[in-house]
Design an enzyme around this catalytic site. Structure first.
Site, PDB file in Angstrom:
ATOM      1  N   ARG A  13      81.397  70.217 -34.522  1.00 11.31           N
ATOM      2  CA  ARG A  13      81.856  70.724 -33.229  1.00 11.31           C
ATOM      3  C   ARG A  13      83.265  70.185 -32.903  1.00 11.31           C
ATOM      4  NH1 ARG A  13      83.988  69.033 -28.556  1.00 11.31           N
ATOM      5  NH2 ARG A  13      82.561  67.266 -28.520  1.00 11.31           N
ATOM      6  N   HIS A 207      88.181  58.603 -29.683  1.00 10.09           N
ATOM      7  CA  HIS A 207      89.149  59.175 -30.628  1.00 10.09           C
ATOM      8  C   HIS A 207      90.088  58.068 -31.082  1.00 10.09           C
ATOM      9  CE1 HIS A 207      88.358  63.579 -30.478  1.00 10.09           C
ATOM     10  NE2 HIS A 207      87.615  63.173 -29.481  1.00 10.09           N
ATOM     11  N   CYS A 238      90.435  67.730 -28.815  1.00  6.60           N
ATOM     12  CA  CYS A 238      90.259  68.800 -27.828  1.00  6.60           C
ATOM     13  C   CYS A 238      91.504  69.671 -27.799  1.00  6.60           C
ATOM     14  CB  CYS A 238      90.018  68.200 -26.445  1.00  6.60           C
ATOM     15  SG  CYS A 238      89.961  69.443 -25.149  1.00  6.60           S
ATOM     16  N   ASN A 247      88.486  62.088 -33.976  1.00  9.70           N
ATOM     17  CA  ASN A 247      87.450  61.147 -33.536  1.00  9.70           C
ATOM     18  C   ASN A 247      87.473  59.914 -34.423  1.00  9.70           C
ATOM     19  OD1 ASN A 247      86.144  63.997 -32.901  1.00  9.70           O
ATOM     20  ND2 ASN A 247      85.078  62.507 -31.648  1.00  9.70           N
TER      21      ASN A 247
HETATM   22  N1  COA Z   1      79.729  81.782 -24.086  1.00  8.82           N
HETATM   23  C1  COA Z   1      80.287  82.968 -24.415  1.00  8.82           C
HETATM   24  N2  COA Z   1      81.166  83.612 -23.643  1.00  8.82           N
HETATM   25  C2  COA Z   1      81.462  83.048 -22.459  1.00  8.82           C
HETATM   26  C3  COA Z   1      80.921  81.822 -22.064  1.00  8.82           C
HETATM   27  C4  COA Z   1      80.026  81.174 -22.938  1.00  8.82           C
HETATM   28  N3  COA Z   1      79.488  79.994 -22.628  1.00  8.82           N
HETATM   29  N4  COA Z   1      81.423  81.507 -20.862  1.00  8.82           N
HETATM   30  C5  COA Z   1      82.255  82.498 -20.519  1.00  8.82           C
HETATM   31  N5  COA Z   1      82.284  83.420 -21.481  1.00  8.82           N
HETATM   32  C6  COA Z   1      83.086  84.645 -21.522  1.00  8.82           C
HETATM   33  C7  COA Z   1      82.795  85.542 -20.374  1.00  8.82           C
HETATM   34  O1  COA Z   1      81.739  86.414 -20.705  1.00  8.82           O
HETATM   35  C8  COA Z   1      84.113  86.271 -20.194  1.00  8.82           C
HETATM   36  O2  COA Z   1      84.242  87.255 -21.183  1.00  8.82           O
HETATM   37  P1  COA Z   1      85.086  88.608 -20.942  1.00  8.82           P
HETATM   38  O3  COA Z   1      86.501  88.162 -20.738  1.00  8.82           O
HETATM   39  O4  COA Z   1      84.883  89.345 -22.216  1.00  8.82           O
HETATM   40  O5  COA Z   1      84.484  89.227 -19.734  1.00  8.82           O
HETATM   41  C9  COA Z   1      85.130  85.192 -20.513  1.00  8.82           C
HETATM   42  O6  COA Z   1      84.453  84.273 -21.353  1.00  8.82           O
HETATM   43  C10 COA Z   1      85.650  84.458 -19.286  1.00  8.82           C
HETATM   44  O7  COA Z   1      84.546  84.016 -18.528  1.00  8.82           O
HETATM   45  P2  COA Z   1      84.713  83.087 -17.246  1.00  8.82           P
HETATM   46  O8  COA Z   1      83.358  82.738 -16.737  1.00  8.82           O
HETATM   47  O9  COA Z   1      85.698  83.703 -16.284  1.00  8.82           O
HETATM   48  O10 COA Z   1      85.283  81.776 -17.888  1.00  8.82           O
HETATM   49  P3  COA Z   1      86.717  81.126 -17.748  1.00  8.82           P
HETATM   50  O11 COA Z   1      87.765  82.015 -18.303  1.00  8.82           O
HETATM   51  O12 COA Z   1      86.862  80.591 -16.376  1.00  8.82           O
HETATM   52  O13 COA Z   1      86.546  79.888 -18.789  1.00  8.82           O
HETATM   53  C11 COA Z   1      84.976  78.387 -19.809  1.00  8.82           C
HETATM   54  C12 COA Z   1      85.649  78.847 -18.538  1.00  8.82           C
HETATM   55  C13 COA Z   1      84.250  77.112 -19.486  1.00  8.82           C
HETATM   56  C14 COA Z   1      83.997  79.452 -20.259  1.00  8.82           C
HETATM   57  C15 COA Z   1      86.037  78.191 -20.921  1.00  8.82           C
HETATM   58  O14 COA Z   1      87.120  77.483 -20.402  1.00  8.82           O
HETATM   59  C16 COA Z   1      85.451  77.435 -22.095  1.00  8.82           C
HETATM   60  O15 COA Z   1      84.616  77.944 -22.830  1.00  8.82           O
HETATM   61  N6  COA Z   1      85.900  76.186 -22.317  1.00  8.82           N
HETATM   62  C17 COA Z   1      85.389  75.354 -23.368  1.00  8.82           C
HETATM   63  C18 COA Z   1      86.420  74.331 -23.739  1.00  8.82           C
HETATM   64  C19 COA Z   1      85.954  73.414 -24.816  1.00  8.82           C
HETATM   65  O16 COA Z   1      84.919  73.569 -25.431  1.00  8.82           O
HETATM   66  N7  COA Z   1      86.793  72.410 -25.078  1.00  8.82           N
HETATM   67  C20 COA Z   1      86.551  71.456 -26.093  1.00  8.82           C
HETATM   68  C21 COA Z   1      85.426  70.540 -25.816  1.00  8.82           C
HETATM   69  S1  COA Z   1      85.797  69.269 -24.666  1.00  8.82           S
HETATM   70 ZN    ZN Z   2      86.119  64.414 -28.599  1.00  8.75          ZN
END
Ligand code: COA
Ligand code: ZN
Length: 309
Positions: A13, A207, A238, A247
């Site tokens: 991950r 990290h 990240c 890490n």
């Molecule tokens: N799985 C799959 N798709 C997802 C999802 C999930 N958990 N959460 C949101 N989406 C999709 C939505 O369906 C939407 O799709 P569309 O544009 O096709 O309609 C799109 O993503 C945006 O959704 P929204 O709820 O508005 O999310 P956002 O744009 O505000 O983003 C997060 C928020 C949390 C979903 C996004 O920032 C994210 O996934 N971040 C993860 C960061 C990460 O893992 N960093 C490293 C680890 S620390």
């Molecule tokens: Zn980390």
């Protein structure tokens, strides 16, 4: 009996999310299956995040469906929101790792949520898992410093930990997202959290961005922490934290603890064998040290002029 240390292998991950190229799904599955046979307690196999945010892990469902489960390993997935929790539960994970940031800036950059906005959603996410055997962990990013804001007050971390404990999480991971922590800081915070929340399973996630990864892990162990996240080869970072890099390296961490006489449950030779496959998998050299130097028990023949006497 030697004291037990528990390793959560996060390379699939944290490691693969930041790689420049997408690692094909069958290769991810093969990596996780190989790691499953090394004796690690947990594997963070993937994250169920927005595929736009983390394209490298867009195949999370296929990865979970493709791996061969080892009965002694818990398979964890990181989830930021309800949709992630639903997808992870449907995929049959053993543990949901709810992620939030301690700092508003990193929270907004990484998740588009402040810590308080994340916390407000966690109640429903936890409710989704109720009635199942799935355990709930929460990872607090930027616990020891934020690349945008700098210092994050310990009082803020303690407030977040209190809120998470009230939500009924089983465990909490204190994450040094960009290697800003120092051993003294790690020691003080870990002691404080252990004292206030002896009921929580605490994990340290560090990290090695500034070369303090092992020192911070050691300081945490001395403070009473026995659970550690680590990534094979020292991969990781990240994508939404500027300057993030790997890490603490799993095989180096296991080597350190084993040479200290602790029991990590890990077969270090098996882990090193998997680490040797990493450069070909990701297409570049990786930071791990022990895979290059060999164990500290490695011996060399004496130079000829000495051996001759
Ligand atoms: N799985 C799959 N798709 C997802 C999802 C999930 N958990 N959460 C949101 N989406 C999709 C939505 O369906 C939407 O799709 P569309 O544009 O096709 O309609 C799109 O993503 C945006 O959704 P929204 O709820 O508005 O999310 P956002 O744009 O505000 O983003 C997060 C928020 C949390 C979903 C996004 O920032 C994210 O996934 N971040 C993860 C960061 C990460 O893992 N960093 C490293 C680890 S620390
Ligand atoms: Zn980390």
């Amino acid at each position: 009996m030697a004291q037990r240390i528990f390793i959560n292998e996060v390379a699939p991950r944290d490691g693969l999310q930041i790689e420049a190229r997408f690692v094909p799904t069958p290769d991810k599955i093969a990596l996780i299956d190989a790691l499953s046979r090394t004796g690690v307690a947990k594997i963070e196999a993937t994250s169920f995040t927005s595929p736009k945010a983390i394209p490298n892990l867009a195949d999370a469902g296929d990865v979970m469906a493709g791996i061969t489960r080892h009965e002694d390993v818990d398979y964890v997935a990181l989830v930021p929101n309800e949709r992630g929790a639903e997808r992870a539960l449907a995929a049959g994970v053993d543990e949901l790792n709810l992620v939030l940031s301690a700092s508003d800036s990193h929270g907004l950059a990484n998740l588009r949520m402040t810590p308080w906005q994340s916390l407000a959603r966690f109640e429903h996410m936890i409710a989704l898992a109720r009635g199942s055997n799935v355990s709930i962990n929460a990872s607090i990013s930027t616990t020891f410093g934020c690349p945008f804001e700098g210092d994050v007050p310990a009082s803020r971390i303690l407030e977040i930990v209190r809120a998470l404990a009230a939500l009924g999480v089983d465990g909490i991971t204190l994450c040094d997202t960009t290697g800003m922590a120092n051993p003294q800081q790690v020691s003080a915070l870990c002691k404080d959290v252990i004292k206030r929340h002896p009921e929580l399973l605490l994990t340290l996630h560090v990290h090695d961005t500034r070369g303090m990864g092992l020192a911070n892990a050691l300081a945490a162990w001395q403070a009473g922490i026995i659970r550690f996240d680590a990534a094979l080869g020292g991969l990781g970072g990240c994508p939404f934290a500027p300057g993030a890099s790997g890490n603490v390296c799993s095989e180096d961490l296991v080597h350190m603890f084993e040479t200290m006489g602790l029991d990590t449950g890990v077969d270090l030779d098996a882990l090193l064998a998997v680490a040797e496959t990493l450069p070909a998998l990701v297409g570049h050299e990786v930071p791990g040290q022990v895979v290059k130097a060999g164990r500290s028990s490695r011996r060399y023949p004496l130079p000829a002029h000495v051996a001759r006497g």
